[in-house]
Design a protein around this motif. Sequence first.
Motif: not given
Length: 111
Positions: A68-69, A72, A98
Amino acid sequence: MLVARSLALFVVAALFEIGGAWLIWQGVREHRGWIWIGAGVIALGAYGFVATLQPDGDFGRVLAAYGGVFVAGSIAWGMAADGYRPDRWDVTGALICLAGMALIMYAPRNH
């Protein structure tokens, strides 16, 4: 304090992994040469090390949450380094990723 440390490690890991991949991309696709590629390989190795510093000891959880990091962070890197302009779907998708990262890493567990 553990959450703050964990978040900081995710940011550092993202800088190394996304930066390393970008350096290799520049070296190969933009014909900048072996020095860029070598720097990218070193940065990717540093990412692997930084990931091991996460307080949570579950490899699968840490790497899944890092995904997820990465999503983004990749959009942010593209904006900063290449002038990429995300649309509302890119931003929405990154926010969903995120939120998933936060659930995976920081949801209360009974263990």
